[in-house]
Design an enzyme around this catalytic site. Structure first.
Site, PDB file in Angstrom:
ATOM      1  N   CYS A 116      14.810  -2.669 -10.110  1.00  0.00           N
ATOM      2  CA  CYS A 116      14.160  -4.591  -9.582  1.00  0.00           C
ATOM      3  C   CYS A 116      14.635  -4.744 -11.587  1.00  0.00           C
ATOM      4  O   CYS A 116      15.009  -5.793 -11.795  1.00  0.00           O
ATOM      5  CB  CYS A 116      12.938  -4.607  -9.757  1.00  0.00           C
ATOM      6  SG  CYS A 116      12.366  -4.147  -8.500  1.00  0.00           S
ATOM      7  N   HIS A 252      10.876 -10.599 -13.175  1.00  0.00           N
ATOM      8  CA  HIS A 252      11.230 -10.291 -10.727  1.00  0.00           C
ATOM      9  C   HIS A 252      10.020 -10.822 -10.201  1.00  0.00           C
ATOM     10  O   HIS A 252       8.994 -10.593 -10.112  1.00  0.00           O
ATOM     11  CB  HIS A 252      11.152  -8.493 -11.594  1.00  0.00           C
ATOM     12  CG  HIS A 252      10.872  -8.103 -10.128  1.00  0.00           C
ATOM     13  ND1 HIS A 252      12.015  -8.479  -9.206  1.00  0.00           N
ATOM     14  CD2 HIS A 252      10.409  -7.239  -9.927  1.00  0.00           C
ATOM     15  CE1 HIS A 252      11.664  -7.765  -8.402  1.00  0.00           C
ATOM     16  NE2 HIS A 252      10.423  -6.643  -8.336  1.00  0.00           N
ATOM     17  N   ASN A 282      10.235  -9.226  -2.211  1.00  0.00           N
ATOM     18  CA  ASN A 282      11.253  -8.310  -3.015  1.00  0.00           C
ATOM     19  C   ASN A 282      12.173  -8.002  -3.167  1.00  0.00           C
ATOM     20  O   ASN A 282      12.637  -7.216  -2.097  1.00  0.00           O
ATOM     21  CB  ASN A 282       9.889  -7.466  -3.729  1.00  0.00           C
ATOM     22  CG  ASN A 282      10.143  -6.939  -4.264  1.00  0.00           C
ATOM     23  OD1 ASN A 282      11.321  -6.696  -4.915  1.00  0.00           O
ATOM     24  ND2 ASN A 282       9.534  -5.841  -4.726  1.00  0.00           N
TER      25      ASN A 282
HETATM   26  N1  ACO Z   1      -1.262  -5.254   5.967  1.00  0.00           N
HETATM   27  C1  ACO Z   1      -2.703  -5.002   5.651  1.00  0.00           C
HETATM   28  N2  ACO Z   1      -3.196  -4.546   5.253  1.00  0.00           N
HETATM   29  C2  ACO Z   1      -2.670  -3.348   4.017  1.00  0.00           C
HETATM   30  C3  ACO Z   1      -1.583  -3.273   4.038  1.00  0.00           C
HETATM   31  C4  ACO Z   1      -1.089  -4.699   5.074  1.00  0.00           C
HETATM   32  N3  ACO Z   1       1.003  -4.850   5.171  1.00  0.00           N
HETATM   33  N4  ACO Z   1      -0.601  -2.730   3.488  1.00  0.00           N
HETATM   34  C5  ACO Z   1      -1.782  -1.666   2.361  1.00  0.00           C
HETATM   35  N5  ACO Z   1      -3.136  -2.266   2.878  1.00  0.00           N
HETATM   36  C6  ACO Z   1      -4.019  -1.505   2.870  1.00  0.00           C
HETATM   37  C7  ACO Z   1      -3.973  -0.410   2.068  1.00  0.00           C
HETATM   38  O1  ACO Z   1      -3.952   0.624   3.268  1.00  0.00           O
HETATM   39  C8  ACO Z   1      -5.604  -0.516   1.805  1.00  0.00           C
HETATM   40  O2  ACO Z   1      -6.357   0.135   2.699  1.00  0.00           O
HETATM   41  P1  ACO Z   1      -8.012   1.086   2.319  1.00  0.00           P
HETATM   42  O3  ACO Z   1      -9.053  -0.069   1.706  1.00  0.00           O
HETATM   43  O4  ACO Z   1      -8.703   0.807   3.565  1.00  0.00           O
HETATM   44  O5  ACO Z   1      -7.244   2.622   1.663  1.00  0.00           O
HETATM   45  C9  ACO Z   1      -5.745  -1.900   1.425  1.00  0.00           C
HETATM   46  O6  ACO Z   1      -5.165  -3.325   1.866  1.00  0.00           O
HETATM   47  C10 ACO Z   1      -5.441  -2.320  -0.344  1.00  0.00           C
HETATM   48  O7  ACO Z   1      -4.317  -1.471  -0.563  1.00  0.00           O
HETATM   49  P2  ACO Z   1      -4.100  -1.909  -2.107  1.00  0.00           P
HETATM   50  O8  ACO Z   1      -2.707  -1.104  -2.309  1.00  0.00           O
HETATM   51  O9  ACO Z   1      -4.837  -1.683  -2.930  1.00  0.00           O
HETATM   52  O10 ACO Z   1      -3.687  -3.045  -2.605  1.00  0.00           O
HETATM   53  P3  ACO Z   1      -2.663  -3.889  -3.385  1.00  0.00           P
HETATM   54  O11 ACO Z   1      -3.917  -4.658  -3.428  1.00  0.00           O
HETATM   55  O12 ACO Z   1      -2.876  -3.146  -4.485  1.00  0.00           O
HETATM   56  O13 ACO Z   1      -1.626  -4.479  -3.032  1.00  0.00           O
HETATM   57  C11 ACO Z   1       0.606  -3.872  -3.305  1.00  0.00           C
HETATM   58  C12 ACO Z   1      -0.711  -3.820  -2.409  1.00  0.00           C
HETATM   59  C13 ACO Z   1       0.534  -5.665  -2.638  1.00  0.00           C
HETATM   60  C14 ACO Z   1       1.179  -3.419  -3.055  1.00  0.00           C
HETATM   61  C15 ACO Z   1       0.498  -3.923  -4.755  1.00  0.00           C
HETATM   62  O14 ACO Z   1      -0.316  -3.160  -5.477  1.00  0.00           O
HETATM   63  C16 ACO Z   1       1.822  -5.074  -5.070  1.00  0.00           C
HETATM   64  O15 ACO Z   1       2.418  -5.549  -5.562  1.00  0.00           O
HETATM   65  N6  ACO Z   1       1.947  -3.413  -6.134  1.00  0.00           N
HETATM   66  C17 ACO Z   1       3.535  -3.427  -7.254  1.00  0.00           C
HETATM   67  C18 ACO Z   1       4.848  -3.457  -6.038  1.00  0.00           C
HETATM   68  C19 ACO Z   1       5.915  -3.957  -7.074  1.00  0.00           C
HETATM   69  O16 ACO Z   1       5.883  -4.335  -8.423  1.00  0.00           O
HETATM   70  N7  ACO Z   1       7.213  -3.031  -6.348  1.00  0.00           N
HETATM   71  C20 ACO Z   1       8.057  -3.456  -8.189  1.00  0.00           C
HETATM   72  C21 ACO Z   1       9.199  -2.300  -7.774  1.00  0.00           C
HETATM   73  S1  ACO Z   1       9.615  -2.077  -6.147  1.00  0.00           S
HETATM   74  C22 ACO Z   1      11.370  -1.568  -6.032  1.00  0.00           C
HETATM   75  O17 ACO Z   1      11.307  -0.845  -7.145  1.00  0.00           O
HETATM   76  C23 ACO Z   1      12.329  -1.752  -4.848  1.00  0.00           C
END
Ligand code: ACO
Length: 325
Positions: A116, A252, A282
């Protein structure tokens, strides 16, 4: 030559696949909901390739950028393609672009892999080459991904986040403005990882060659924490060099909440941050140049305004560039 000599973006371009995949479509393939995706990420839809190649998207984005710049493609002296999902390991996407766009044979053409942050590293490298080799007048920098090539569509933690697309910019040096950059890397193969799939047997090796599936896996929360720290820290370090914060930001597009949290920490209004995550998701290396092009074409940034482009993600890597548009 002044160390901080500026850059002038002469043209920008972008291209996304025509197929739109909505959150409702995602509900059909994994256990998720439109509400979860919108509130956790800000994403409403993304573009997913249906036959388009990375090269085809990059070519169109590059042609649009060169048309806006109003230059002859033969005058491009440097072409750098930021991508981790190119057509082939050899030739590079940049070499294929040289052929497809009819660029001069005297072009430096190579790919850059920094996930990214790829577009930022590529922009910074292109500027350095223009400074080092004065006969090279213009650089073409692209960021493109077909993340659908490495997405596990049975993994709801990642598949709802990603999209495909390409963006491009044509730049030259500008002695009348200044440029500042901050960038770095913190090697980590635990929180964000995608293996290469080498499957050919090596008859001279006794090590077990375990074929791995070429798909992205991510610990969302850990990457989120890194992303907020990297974004805020890199912006502040760049602002320190520049003597102040910019008029506009193009960051990003990984998660709207990452940008909102960084804006709050920086005490900057959200109106200064251009966002298009709702309709692109993304797109990794493509995200900043696509957002930049949309911002430029919609009049979201005016000539004379200062801008910071800021990327973070896989690597883990990050980078921020400050210049006058
Ligand atoms: N739909 C429904 N529920 C989901 C989904 C989904 N698509 N994905 C995860 N969940 C659930 C999880 O299983 C978890 O359930 P649990 O509490 O029962 O275990 C719950 O939702 C919360 O999961 P978290 O991972 O804590 O959710 P969070 O609020 O952190 O959001 C996210 C997740 C959107 C991925 C976030 O952490 C994020 O944006 N992270 C950064 C990603 C990023 O910046 N990537 C950049 C690089 S990408 C690259 O290089 C290609």
């Amino acid at each position: 030559m002044k160390q901080e000599i500026g850059i002038r973006l002469l043209g920008t371009g972008s291209c996304v696949p025509s197929q739109v995949v909505t959150n409702a479509d995602m509900e059909g393939i994994v256990e998720t909901s439109d509400e979860w995706i919108r509130t956790r990420t800000g994403i409403e839809q993304r573009h997913i390739a249906d036959g388009e190649t990375n090269l085809a998207l990059t070519k169109t984005a590059a042609e649009r950028a060169m048309a806006m710049a109003g230059i002859d493609p033969k005058e491009i002296g440097v072409v750098i393609c930021a991508t981790m999902t190119g057509e082939t390991m050899v030739p590079s996407l940049a070499c294929l672009l040289q052929r497809e766009c009819g660029l001069s044979e005297h072009v430096f053409a190579f790919d850059m892999s920094a996930a990214c942050t790829g577009f930022l590293y590529a922009l910074h490298t292109a500027r350095a080459l223009l400074c080092a080799v004065p006969e090279k007048k213009y650089a073409l920098v692209t960021g493109s991904e077909l993340l659908s090539r490495i997405t596990d569509f049975s993994d709801r933690n990642t598949c709802v986040l990603f999209g495909d697309g390409a963006g491009a910019a044509v730049l030259e040096l500008d002695e009348n403005t200044a440029y500042y950059f901050d960038g770095g890397a913190k090697g980590d193969d635990q929180v964000l990882y995608c293996p290469r799939n080498y499957t050919l047997p090596n008859p001279f090796s006794h090590a077990d060659a375990e074929p791995k599936q070429q798909k992205v896996s991510m610990e969302g929360r850990a990457v989120y924490t890194f992303a907020v720290q990297a974004l805020t820290g890199s912006i502040l370090r760049t602002a320190e060099q520049a003597g102040g914060l910019p008029d506009k930001y193009i960051c990003h597009q990984a998660n709207a909440r990452i940008i909102q949290t960084a804006a709050k920490q920086l005490k900057e209004p959200m109106e200064k941050f251009f966002m298009n995550i709702e309709h692109c998701g993304n797109t990794s290396a493509a995200s900043i140049p696509i957002a930049l092009d949309e911002c430029v074409r919609s009049g979201g940034i005016q000539r004379g305004e200062t801008v910071m482009l800021s990327g973070f993600g896989g690597g883990l890597a990050y980078g921020t560039a400050f210049f006058t548009f």
